[in-house]
Design a protein around this motif. Structure first.
Motif, short mmCIF file in Angstrom:
data_model
loop_
_atom_site.label_atom_id
_atom_site.label_comp_id
_atom_site.label_asym_id
_atom_site.label_seq_id
_atom_site.Cartn_x
_atom_site.Cartn_y
_atom_site.Cartn_z
N MET A 132 3.16 -2.40 -14.04
CA MET A 132 3.46 -0.99 -13.83
C MET A 132 4.85 -0.82 -13.21
O MET A 132 5.18 -1.52 -12.24
CB MET A 132 2.40 -0.36 -12.93
N PRO A 133 5.68 0.07 -13.73
CA PRO A 133 7.04 0.24 -13.22
C PRO A 133 7.08 1.09 -11.95
O PRO A 133 7.75 2.12 -11.88
CB PRO A 133 7.76 0.92 -14.39
N VAL A 134 6.34 0.66 -10.92
CA VAL A 134 6.25 1.39 -9.66
C VAL A 134 6.24 0.40 -8.51
O VAL A 134 6.00 -0.81 -8.71
CB VAL A 134 4.97 2.27 -9.60
N GLY A 135 6.51 0.89 -7.30
CA GLY A 135 6.50 0.01 -6.14
C GLY A 135 6.38 0.81 -4.86
O GLY A 135 6.67 2.00 -4.80
N TRP A 136 5.94 0.12 -3.81
CA TRP A 136 5.78 0.71 -2.49
C TRP A 136 6.26 -0.30 -1.45
O TRP A 136 5.60 -1.32 -1.20
CB TRP A 136 4.32 1.06 -2.20
N ASP A 137 7.42 -0.06 -0.85
CA ASP A 137 7.90 -0.83 0.29
C ASP A 137 7.80 -2.35 0.07
O ASP A 137 7.24 -3.08 0.88
CB ASP A 137 7.12 -0.44 1.55
N LEU A 164 -1.13 -4.83 4.76
CA LEU A 164 -2.04 -4.07 3.91
C LEU A 164 -2.73 -2.95 4.67
O LEU A 164 -3.11 -1.94 4.07
CB LEU A 164 -3.08 -5.02 3.29
N ASP A 165 -2.87 -3.10 5.97
CA ASP A 165 -3.46 -2.03 6.76
C ASP A 165 -2.59 -0.79 6.76
O ASP A 165 -3.08 0.34 6.92
CB ASP A 165 -3.74 -2.49 8.19
N ARG A 166 -1.28 -0.95 6.56
CA ARG A 166 -0.36 0.18 6.50
C ARG A 166 -0.15 0.66 5.07
O ARG A 166 -0.18 1.86 4.79
CB ARG A 166 0.98 -0.21 7.12
N LEU A 167 0.07 -0.28 4.13
CA LEU A 167 0.38 0.09 2.76
C LEU A 167 -0.87 0.47 1.96
O LEU A 167 -0.80 1.27 1.03
CB LEU A 167 1.12 -1.05 2.06
N GLY A 168 -2.01 -0.12 2.31
CA GLY A 168 -3.24 0.15 1.56
C GLY A 168 -3.57 1.63 1.47
O GLY A 168 -3.77 2.17 0.37
N PRO A 169 -3.67 2.34 2.62
CA PRO A 169 -4.01 3.76 2.52
C PRO A 169 -2.96 4.60 1.82
O PRO A 169 -3.28 5.60 1.16
CB PRO A 169 -4.18 4.18 3.98
N GLU A 170 -1.69 4.20 1.93
CA GLU A 170 -0.63 4.94 1.25
C GLU A 170 -0.77 4.82 -0.26
O GLU A 170 -0.66 5.82 -0.99
CB GLU A 170 0.74 4.40 1.70
N ILE A 171 -1.00 3.60 -0.74
CA ILE A 171 -1.14 3.39 -2.18
C ILE A 171 -2.45 4.00 -2.69
O ILE A 171 -2.49 4.64 -3.74
CB ILE A 171 -1.07 1.89 -2.52
N GLU A 172 -3.54 3.81 -1.94
CA GLU A 172 -4.84 4.35 -2.34
C GLU A 172 -4.77 5.83 -2.68
O GLU A 172 -5.37 6.29 -3.66
CB GLU A 172 -5.86 4.15 -1.21
N ARG A 173 -4.00 6.59 -1.89
CA ARG A 173 -3.98 8.04 -2.03
C ARG A 173 -2.72 8.57 -2.72
O ARG A 173 -2.45 9.76 -2.70
CB ARG A 173 -4.15 8.69 -0.65
#
Length: 270
Positions: A132-137, A164-173
């Motif tokens: 997927m052509p996407v990314g998060w931090d 993952l405790d920080r990025l997980g909820p950001e990506i989830e939603r």
């Protein structure tokens, strides 16, 4: 009204199981689920599992995360339910029909056929789900797989080093995932070995995620990151054996256990 429950777990991913196959329970809503799942004032669990009669299967399994949301699939709960049922069965879930079979101290589960179409995940708009052509931090180019519920899988050099405790909820939603998503970070540790951590939608960081292990193995095979069509997936709670069979079905084998049984007053949590 006193209601019996069974506390079970698969590799530390724990469940409160309510068996309504022979005697119906009152309708259960998100507030009741969240109250029962609370580890300080309730019984405590990652997921609540409700077993009900089914017309086209041996029984129906409904799965609720600790925040009260109902989801389509849970691999670890499927093994626990197979152990509780005690024999092979066809089980109806919101994610489709699965086949369960106890194997000593655990179970083997046929999780069905994985889906890769963007609208089957679902995603908000069309894109390549293999990369997927996407990314998060720093987490970039995940693979997306639906194995009864939606997963994105990031392959990284060091799975333990990802916050993952920080990025997980950001990506989830993220708005890209209209039904939210499970977030996996995986490290290839051998020709048929993976190390995996999972942020589970509606439940958070978990010691084990069976559907995450399935999705990650399928994604690794599609990308040519491991040899053959099977892998041992090492999660914080322990290993699972995953196979993507030649007829396109995902098979999971691993342990499950009963912790204890008890009763509660329905009115205290309604």
């Amino acid at each position: 009204m006193r209601v019996p429950f069974i506390k079970m777990h698969g590799l530390g991913n724990d469940f409160v199981v309510l068996d309504a196959r022979s005697e119906a329970l009152p309708p259960i809503g998100p507030a009741t689920v969240a109250a029962l799942a609370d580890r300080r004032t309730g019984i405590g669990c990652d997921q609540l599992i409700l077993l009900e009669p089914a017309d086209t299967a041996d029984f129906r399994m409904r799965i609720f995360n600790s925040d009260g949301s109902e989801v389509e699939a849970c691999g670890n709960a499927s093994r626990a339910v197979a152990l509780l049922h005690g024999r092979a069965a066809q089980v109806e879930t919101a994610g489709g029909l699965i086949a369960v079979e106890p194997t000593g101290c655990g179970a083997r589960i046929d999780m069905g056929v994985p889906r890769f179409e963007w609208d089957a995940l679902p995603l908000a708009y069309a894109m390549d789900t293999l990369s997927m052509p996407v990314g998060w931090d720093g987490l970039e180019a995940p693979a997306a797989v639906n194995v009864g519920n939606p997963h994105v899988v990031f392959f990284v050099p060091d799975a333990e080093g990802v916050p993952l405790d920080r990025l997980g909820p950001e990506i989830e939603r993220d708005p890209l995932f209209p039904e939210r998503v499970n977030v996996n970070v995986a490290q290839v540790t051998g020709p048929a070995s993976l190390h995996l951590r999972v942020w589970e939608r509606g439940a958070g960081l978990t010691r084990a995620c069976g559907t995450g292990a399935c999705a990650t193995t399928v994604a690794a095979i599609r990308r040519g990151l491991i040899e053959g069509r099977a892998a041992t997936v090492h999660l914080p709670g322990g290993p699972l054996e995953i196979e993507w069979s030649a007829d396109n079905r995902v098979l999971m084998t691993g342990p499950a256990a009963e912790s204890f049984r008890g009763t509660f007053d329905w009115g205290d949590f309604a």
